[in-house]
Design a protein around this motif. Structure first.
Motif, PDB file in Angstrom:
ATOM      1  N   GLU A  57     -48.922 -13.387 -20.606  1.00  0.00           N
ATOM      2  CA  GLU A  57     -48.544 -13.034 -19.245  1.00  0.00           C
ATOM      3  C   GLU A  57     -47.272 -13.777 -18.915  1.00  0.00           C
ATOM      4  N   VAL A  59     -45.931 -16.457 -17.506  1.00  0.00           N
ATOM      5  CA  VAL A  59     -46.412 -17.743 -17.005  1.00  0.00           C
ATOM      6  C   VAL A  59     -45.603 -18.851 -17.659  1.00  0.00           C
ATOM      7  N   LEU A 125     -37.266 -11.808  -6.279  1.00  0.00           N
ATOM      8  CA  LEU A 125     -38.027 -12.305  -7.422  1.00  0.00           C
ATOM      9  C   LEU A 125     -38.551 -13.692  -7.067  1.00  0.00           C
ATOM     10  N   GLU A 128     -40.952 -18.426  -9.983  1.00  0.00           N
ATOM     11  CA  GLU A 128     -41.627 -18.459 -11.280  1.00  0.00           C
ATOM     12  C   GLU A 128     -41.012 -17.435 -12.236  1.00  0.00           C
ATOM     13  N   ASP A 571     -59.361 -19.770 -20.536  1.00  0.00           N
ATOM     14  CA  ASP A 571     -58.436 -20.093 -19.453  1.00  0.00           C
ATOM     15  C   ASP A 571     -58.904 -21.341 -18.711  1.00  0.00           C
ATOM     16  N   ARG A 574     -56.432 -23.747 -16.415  1.00  0.00           N
ATOM     17  CA  ARG A 574     -56.095 -23.267 -15.079  1.00  0.00           C
ATOM     18  C   ARG A 574     -57.325 -23.239 -14.182  1.00  0.00           C
ATOM     19  N   TYR A 577     -57.524 -26.742 -12.943  1.00  0.00           N
ATOM     20  CA  TYR A 577     -56.463 -27.081 -11.992  1.00  0.00           C
ATOM     21  C   TYR A 577     -56.661 -26.332 -10.676  1.00  0.00           C
ATOM     22  N   MET A 603     -49.720 -27.617 -11.018  1.00  0.00           N
ATOM     23  CA  MET A 603     -50.682 -26.549 -10.758  1.00  0.00           C
ATOM     24  C   MET A 603     -51.744 -26.954  -9.755  1.00  0.00           C
TER      25      MET A 603
ATOM     26  N   ARG B 299     -54.363 -12.039  -9.735  1.00  0.00           N
ATOM     27  CA  ARG B 299     -53.794 -13.312 -10.140  1.00  0.00           C
ATOM     28  C   ARG B 299     -53.831 -14.286  -8.978  1.00  0.00           C
ATOM     29  N   GLU B 301     -51.725 -18.251  -7.645  1.00  0.00           N
ATOM     30  CA  GLU B 301     -50.382 -18.835  -7.692  1.00  0.00           C
ATOM     31  C   GLU B 301     -50.049 -19.449  -9.047  1.00  0.00           C
ATOM     32  N   ILE B 302     -51.046 -19.710  -9.887  1.00  0.00           N
ATOM     33  CA  ILE B 302     -50.711 -20.288 -11.181  1.00  0.00           C
ATOM     34  C   ILE B 302     -50.887 -19.287 -12.313  1.00  0.00           C
ATOM     35  N   GLY B 303     -50.967 -18.033 -12.023  1.00  0.00           N
ATOM     36  CA  GLY B 303     -50.956 -17.056 -13.101  1.00  0.00           C
ATOM     37  C   GLY B 303     -52.104 -16.077 -13.036  1.00  0.00           C
ATOM     38  N   ASN B 304     -52.177 -15.276 -14.067  1.00  0.00           N
ATOM     39  CA  ASN B 304     -53.153 -14.201 -14.150  1.00  0.00           C
ATOM     40  C   ASN B 304     -54.571 -14.759 -14.276  1.00  0.00           C
ATOM     41  N   SER B 306     -58.023 -13.790 -15.858  1.00  0.00           N
ATOM     42  CA  SER B 306     -58.338 -12.786 -16.867  1.00  0.00           C
ATOM     43  C   SER B 306     -59.698 -12.146 -16.676  1.00  0.00           C
ATOM     44  N   ARG B 324     -61.750 -17.945 -10.542  1.00  0.00           N
ATOM     45  CA  ARG B 324     -61.625 -18.790 -11.736  1.00  0.00           C
ATOM     46  C   ARG B 324     -62.878 -19.607 -12.001  1.00  0.00           C
ATOM     47  N   TYR B 404     -35.860  -5.095  -2.343  1.00  0.00           N
ATOM     48  CA  TYR B 404     -34.849  -4.774  -3.345  1.00  0.00           C
ATOM     49  C   TYR B 404     -33.603  -4.105  -2.778  1.00  0.00           C
TER      50      TYR B 404
END
Lengths: 790, 469
Positions: A57, A59, A125, A128, A571, A574, A577, A603, B299, B301-304, B306, B324, B404
């Protein structure tokens, strides 16, 4: 020049003009062609690094990038002035860290500027995303810079080959995949670009490029501590040129402004500051600066005086100069020797003396990327380039120019440094690419020419046209200068370049006649070309494999394929965290081994005791000592540091090998280095590190063991550790001063909370009173007073 | 000065007039209506308390009555998320229900801050007539965990407070209250005879002939391990692109609002028997999304994250997500769900030439309460006159967003509502006008920028700017 030459050969004016237009067209076509090749190389460099995004991903990866990401976030949120003055109280508790003055700001400022630019164009954007893609973008830049550098050394063909090799060299990919947001990602571009501008100045003698060179050097200083490589390599090359009698005014212009401007600019970077003139890493440049002035003076005087007068002057100056020099050197040596590390920083010293770190600084030695590489890692990281480099070096000697001697020097030093630290393979990789690019291009040049000369059809064509076609590789830029001649009116800025190129052109005409004789048999050259293409294909396959499989894992998410082919995701980091960030108080302090410091602050947004910026050895040793102490002592250490949660990484359940138990000996060593009551042999049975029933009692009672294996036996009944492949030594135990508050799904991260000190029971207090008075610990008396029954 | 005092005086007089009017209306209606039979069914099986009320009302007065009032004690009124009413029409076999309007009102002689809702009847109830009304009201945050902190191994016990007698401004001839509990485990309950507990149902009543505003507080202490999933803040952003896509981004701040988790969380215990050890926790959530959903992501703030599954069929899509970590009482998690939808399913053109978006209001997560819901409808650049038609009272305002390559910015219509339950999921509409020519603004801008760039290149290569020839 070449134009005049052809005119003589063709003897007819009309014909020559027709040919001239044909060549202009061909050159124009060639330029457009190489432009598109470069564009494709850029796309290749960018897209080969996207495997991590596609497979995992978008990240940020690993450890240091998280810190850089956090700094970038701060920069984009608070602006540049707050960034310079940022005192970070979330780390190194209770000391804190001055971030603005201790980071190389190049990467952060680059990504911050990029983000700001995009957002001012209303392209929303996230920070990150920009950070994730900074490294691939800059590797495209780096391959273009390689093209420019190699072109200056050996012509366009070599430049393109080197650029394409660099675009996918695994060593560089390992540090610049999407998400690997680290200093090296932009620093390699800055390094190559600085070298290019140096060579460009050396070839043209233009002060414009010299100024650009100083600016590029400034960018490099901003980006990476590896700038010392530049500031030592360039003086070495200058010295080499002087010694081999290649001194010229171009050399002076290439070097003197760089030292003056570069040093001034470098001193502007807070993290470097006065180090730019105070540490030994920079002294070589000053020494050579003096030497080049002396030499310049000598050449000047020599030009003005008659030979006899010159001799007199030499004896006079040498005798006086020697005395002054001796005095200066004596003072300098005294100054340097007075400092304990002889003015060198630890990392630089470990470069000069590879055994230094393991002897004196266990923190530097404990990092895996500071270890010397193994032979397979060379093959892994540069693959077939390793075989092409020698050929490239030979090609650089035919003929040796200022530029090619620089490249040779670069590769020789880079080979040495890469042999000391794995991390510096990264500096070696561009050199290897340039050399291999030169080698491949020269080889193709020779082989295709031999084929062309022997093909039945081509021999009939007039020689002049033929030769100009054949010697494409090297003569491309000669042809270009020629074009400059024609279009000199249009681009006056490049006029002076032409003058510098004249001797080269003459030499090439001479060599062209020689080359007619250097023709290989047709079959041999065809086979050789096929073999070379195969070699290239092998390299490409290897690079794609390395990019896709070896270097794309973000290390924060792990995946395995089950036997049925299903993907299983680990995972846990994360998970832990995220849990910390949402379910603990904002000001809670989390203690862990320093590896996880950056990730925890970035994180989980919690204060940590130590992190990956290992600037304070004592602090790290304190945490190491706590981890290797028994529970009660550890509790006291942590409590004195205001720690509320302790985080350990444990891979025993799923077989994740880089967990804290495997790193534990480093904790013992670093802790023992400062606090002598922690002794490494106490944790080893007969020199062996083990955690099974043969382990020493000190090991089985230390905090790290207990926190890792607490209630582990209840998972499978046997407490089998999949990493160490053994049953653990002590299976059933209770924690008295810590309580488990969170364990992730695969048990990879376990978080414990320090229990508050217990109220004393009345009877016990009386008994332990005498003891308490003897130890007279202030904490104990404190708890005594809080007791309401007392 | 004089003018303002005059205005004040006028306002006062107006208020007085309204007051007297209402008091007259109320007093007259209170006397002329009586409830023949009231049956309350309180469903406590989840943390969203649903109360089904069946009222049989009779007009015993002389003048026809057009409104029926419902009364709530002030503590309940704060927890009230929704009140719906319908009237039964027709005989037993051919019974059909008609939706009735319910509005909050105030009555002058309200004892102890009682809050009222008025149900407007379709046809005024003339003297001597009876009518049957079905009322559904939903209470949130009305189950109070007791003990307030539990460990991992304990199950969650909650208090439910209500009255055995229904609060009403009318005389009630007969009333019964049924409380449905999620399990047979009930620690204690207040007895107001006749009271009966059998199976999973607690029955209060029947009570006969109670005067208006009778109140008899009861407390039920029961086990409830259903997931107390509360979204503290939900921001849904709906972005319309006339190129054919509707992009939804939902930002969740989730919390387990049950009894707070205390002390140890042991993974061993949780993994070995999660249903027993960790009964009050939850780890799955189900979001029902519209059909034909595409590019779903989940997701934080720290990523996907899963751990999610998407099931789609032609009627609906179901997204099963796992935070999570399992959520115990008081634990929080934040995450973002985003997805795209085909525009033609949601954007239509009304007869007057306006375009309107027809999208569902509320939170797609099943069985959750949203404390504060914000819906932002991002209209395409260049759209004008936005207006929203929402079936509930919501706060509205306008914002501007730059996305955009925007130049003038996009109009954003912001809708805010507090205390939203799954029953609020109904379609709402946003009307706006838009000229299709604006779709071409950005491509044209890009094209011209490239054109200028190449022209500049050509110019640079062709023009001689040297001083010296």
């Amino acid at each position: 020049m070449l134009e005049e030459d052809t005119r003589k050969l063709s003897m007819a004016d009309g014909e020559s003009s027709r040919e001239a237009t044909a060549r202009t067209l061909r050159n124009a076509f060639g330029n457009v062609f190489s432009f598109f090749i470069l564009l494709l190389i850029g796309i290749l460099a960018f897209s080969i690094r996207l495997f991590s995004v596609i497979k995992y991903e978008s990240v940020i990866h690993e450890f240091d990038p998280y810190f850089n990401y956090r700094v970038t976030q701060f920069l984009t949120k608070n602006g540049i002035y707050d960034f310079w003055n940022w005192f970070d109280d979330r780390t190194w508790y209770p000391l804190g860290r001055v971030i603005g003055g201790t980071v190389y700001p190049g990467l952060t400022l680059t990504a911050g500027t990029l983000w700001w630019l995009l957002n001012s164009l209303n392209i929303p954007l996230s920070v990150e995303t920009v950070c994730v893609f900074t490294a691939p973008i800059f590797s495209a830049f780096a391959s273009w810079a390689t093209y420019l550098l190699t072109k200056e050394v050996k012509g366009t063909g070599a430049g393109l080959t080197a650029a394409v090799l660099l675009a996918m060299v695994p060593s560089y990919i390992s540090r610049s995949v999407a998400g690997s947001y680290d200093n090296e990602a932009v620093a390699i571009f800055a390094l190559i670009f600085t070298f290019y501008l140096y060579i460009k100045t050396l070839n043209t003698g233009s002060l414009f490029y010299a100024t650009l060179n100083a600016l590029a050097y400034f960018y490099m200083v901003c980006s990476w501590g590896g700038y010392t490589f530049i500031i030592n390599l360039i003086p070495m090359h200058v010295l080499l040129c002087i010694v081999t009698g290649r001194y010229s005014s171009r050399l002076y212009i290439a070097y003197a402004p760089l030292v003056v401007l570069g040093t001034l600019l470098a001193a502007l970077v807070p993290v470097v500051g006065f180090n730019a003139v105070m540490t030994s890493e920079h002294f070589a440049s000053f020494l050579v600066f003096i030497i080049i002035h002396v030499v310049a003076l000598v050449y000047h005087v020599k030009g003005n005086l008659s030979p006899r007068m010159f001799k007199v002057a030499v004896t006079l100056v040498v005798s006086v100069g020697l005395v002054v020099c001796c005095a200066m050197i004596a003072v300098l040596i005294a100054l340097v020797a007075s400092s304990p590390t002889k003015g060198w920083s630890g990392r630089s010293l470990s470069l000069l003396d590879p055994t230094y770190a393991s002897k004196y600084i266990p923190i530097i030695a404990s990092v895996s990327e500071h270890q010397p590489p193994t032979w397979p890692s060379y093959f892994m990281d540069i693959n077939v380039l390793a075989f092409l480099v020698p050929a490239g070096i030979i090609a650089c000697f035919l003929p040796l120019s200022d530029a090619s001697s620089f490249v040779v020097l670069y590769i020789v030093t880079a080979v040495y440094f890469s042999g000391v630290m794995v991390r510096l393979m990264l500096v070696f990789a561009p050199a290897a690419c340039i050399m291999s690019g030169i080698a491949l291009s020269e080889a193709f040049n020779v082989l295709t020419r031999s084929i062309k000369f022997q093909l039945p059809g081509s021999s009939g064509i007039s020689q002049s046209g033929d030769t100009s076609m054949n010697t494409e590789g090297e003569q491309n830029d000669i042809a270009k200068t020629e074009k400059m001649d024609e279009t000199a009116k249009e681009r006056p800025s490049k006029k002076n370049k032409r003058k510098e190129k004249e001797p080269v052109v003459k030499a090439s005409i001479r060599s062209r006649i020689e080359r007619r004789l250097l023709v290989l048999p047709l079959e041999a050259s065809v086979i050789a070309i096929i073999l070379l293409v195969l070699l290239g294909a092998f390299y490409v396959v290897h690079c794609v494999w390395a990019a896709a499989e070896a270097y794309s894992a973000p290390s924060i998410v792990l995946t395995t394929y089950s036997r049925e082919g299903g993907l299983h995701v680990f995972d846990d980091f994360r998970e832990a965290y995220a849990w910390l960030s949402h379910n603990t108080e904002v000001d809670d302090k989390v203690a862990s081994w320093w590896d996880y410091g950056y990730q925890t602050t970035a994180m989980a947004n919690r204060t940590v005791i130590v992190d990956n910026n290992t600037w304070n050895n004592t602090h790290i040793a304190t945490v190491g000592t706590a981890m290797s102490s028994p529970e009660k002592a550890a509790w006291e250490i942590f409590n004195s540091l205001d720690v509320k949660y302790v985080l350990v990484v444990f891979g025993g359940l799923v077989g994740y090998p880089s967990d804290d138990i495997n790193k534990f000996l480093w904790m013992v060593r670093i802790g023992g280095g400062v606090f002598p009551h922690i002794k490494e042999p106490d944790y080893l049975r007969d020199g062996q590190y083990r955690i099974d029933s043969q382990a020493t009692p000190t090991m089985l009672n230390c905090l790290m063991y207990k926190l890792s294996y607490y209630r582990f036996v209840e998972t499978d009944g046997k407490a089998f550790d999949r990493v160490r492949q053994t049953e653990i030594g002590k299976k059933y135990f209770k924690l008295t001063h810590f309580e488990e508050v969170f364990t992730t799904h695969h048990w990879m991260v376990r978080i414990y909370k320090l229990k508050p000190p217990k109220n004393r029971i009345r009877g016990k207090t009386k008994k332990s009173k005498s003891k308490a008075s003897s130890t007279s610990s202030p904490k104990r008396s404190g708890t005594g007073k809080r007791n309401p029954w007392h | 000065m004089a003018r303002s005092t005059a205005m004040k005086a006028a306002g006062l007089i107006l208020a007085l007039l309204i007051f007297t009017f209402f008091s007259l209306a109320a007093s007259s209606s209170n006397n002329q209506i009586q409830i023949l039979n009231a049956e309350r069914r309180i469903d406590l099986s989840s943390h969203i308390v649903k109360v089904f009320l069946t009222l049989k009302v009779e007009n015993v007065g002389t003048s026809p009555a057009s409104e029926i009032f419902l009364a709530f004690p002030p503590s309940q009124a704060d927890q009230l998320a929704l009140v719906k009413a319908q009237a039964a029409i027709g005989k037993k076999k051919k019974k059909s229900y008609v939706h009735l309007d319910v509005n909050p009102t105030q009555l002058p002689d309200a004892p102890n801050g009682t809050k009222y809702f008025s149900i407007s009847l379709l046809n005024p109830l003339s003297s001597g007539e009876t009518a049957t009304l079905e009322v559904l009201y939903i209470l949130t945050h009305s189950l109070e965990p007791f003990p307030a902190e539990i460990s991992q191994l304990e199950s969650q016990l909650v208090y439910f407070r209500d009255s055995a007698l229904m609060l009403s401004p009318y005389h009630i001839k007969q009333q019964t209250t049924f409380i449905k509990t999620p399990s047979t485990k009930v620690e204690s309950f207040t007895r107001v005879e006749p009271t009966k507990f059998a199976g999973r149902e607690l029955k209060y009543g029947p009570y006969e002939d109670r005067p208006p505003y009778s109140f008899s507080p009861v407390i039920v202490h029961l086990e409830n391990n259903s997931p107390f999933a509360v979204v503290e803040e939900l921001l849904r952003e709906v972005e319309i692109s006339h190129w054919g896509n509707l992009q939804i981004t939902e930002h969740y701040k989730l919390v387990h609002a049950g009894a707070r988790h205390k002390g140890v969380f042991s993974r061993v215990d949780y993994q070995s028997r999660a249903s027993v050890k960790g009964a009050s926790s939850f780890k799955h959530l189900l979001a029902s999304l519209p059909p034909r959903v595409h590019s779903v992501y989940y997701r934080d703030e720290i990523g996907n994250i899963s751990s999610s599954h998407l099931r789609t069929d032609y009627r609906k899509s179901e997204l099963e997500i796992e935070p999570r970590y399992p959520l115990f009482g008081g634990w929080k998690a934040t995450f973002v769900i985003g997805y795209g939808l085909p525009l033609e399913d949601f954007l239509f053109e009304s007869p007057d030439g306006k375009r309107y978006l027809n999208f569902s209001f509320g939170c797609p997560l099943a069985q959750t309460v949203v404390n504060k819901l914000t819906i932002k409808v991002v209209l395409p650049e260049g759209s004008k006159d936005p207006s929203a038609a929402v079936p509930y009272p919501v706060e509205q305002r306008l914002e501007t967003k730059y996305s955009y390559l925007d130049v003038v910015g996009r109009t954003v219509l912001v809708l805010e509502k507090k205390n939203v339950v799954p029953e609020h999921i109904t379609p709402f509409q946003v009307y706006y006008t838009f000229k299709p020519i604006f779709m071409l603004a950005e491509p044209l801008m890009l094209a011209s920028v490239y054109f200028l760039f190449f022209m500049a290149c050509v110019a640079y290569l062709q023009i001689d700017i040297s001083i010296r020839k």
